[in-house]
Each structure stands twice: as C-alpha cells, then as structure tokens.
Design a protein around this motif. Sequence first.
Motif, short mmCIF file in Angstrom:
data_model
loop_
_atom_site.label_atom_id
_atom_site.label_comp_id
_atom_site.label_asym_id
_atom_site.label_seq_id
_atom_site.Cartn_x
_atom_site.Cartn_y
_atom_site.Cartn_z
N SER A 70 -4.77 6.39 -1.19
CA SER A 70 -4.05 4.97 -0.99
C SER A 70 -4.46 3.93 -2.10
CB SER A 70 -4.57 4.37 0.56
OG SER A 70 -3.92 3.25 0.65
N VAL A 71 -3.32 3.18 -2.47
CA VAL A 71 -3.64 2.34 -3.56
C VAL A 71 -2.39 1.29 -3.25
CG1 VAL A 71 -4.03 4.03 -5.50
CG2 VAL A 71 -1.84 3.40 -4.98
N THR A 72 -2.97 0.33 -3.72
CA THR A 72 -2.13 -1.10 -3.66
C THR A 72 -1.36 -1.34 -5.02
OG1 THR A 72 -3.69 -1.88 -1.84
CG2 THR A 72 -2.06 -3.57 -2.83
N GLU A 132 0.84 -1.22 0.15
CA GLU A 132 0.11 -0.09 0.02
C GLU A 132 0.77 1.05 0.01
OE1 GLU A 132 -3.35 2.03 2.81
OE2 GLU A 132 -3.39 -0.41 2.63
#
Length: 89
Positions: free
Chosen positions: A71-73, A64
């Motif tokens: 927030s991105v993974t 993450e």
Amino acid sequence: LIPIGRLDKFSSGLLLLTTMAHANLIAKLVRPGEEGSSITKGYQVTLSGSVPDAVLEQMRSGMEIVVRKSSVTTLPCIVERRRSGNQEK
C-alpha cells in the motif's frame, strides 16, 4: 540506449531515449521534485464515463493505492474536470 519513463499499452505520448551519460537528466525527468528538479509532469486522461467528485477530491489530496501488494499513498495532484461534448477529461 535506455528509455526515460514508459508508455503503457493504452497510452500515447513521447518516449525519450538516452544513454547513462545523462543520468542527471534521467533522474530529473523520472522523479520531478527531487534533486532540485523544477520539472513537472502532466497527464491528460479522456474517459467514456464520469468520475464522481469524491474520487477527484481523493486524487487532489493523495490517495492510497496498492502496488505490487504494498500500500502506498500518491502525492497530491491538480485535477481539472473538462467537458467536451459527451466526453469528460
């Protein structure tokens, strides 16, 4: 002419330029794995310090991160530790 991808300030590599007439090629190179693309991207990073094994494992699994306050993974990736003298890659 438009660039395909980008190079950051402290990176080096090949920068491809094309026109929008090659939109399909642009999509395959910028977003490999989508639209039936068989193209993969590879990066080689040289560090002056060490990266803990736990961080490398996070990268392998997808981690993450925050991009523009969201927030991105990341996608899972292949990570290899290589040693060359005092440098790690």
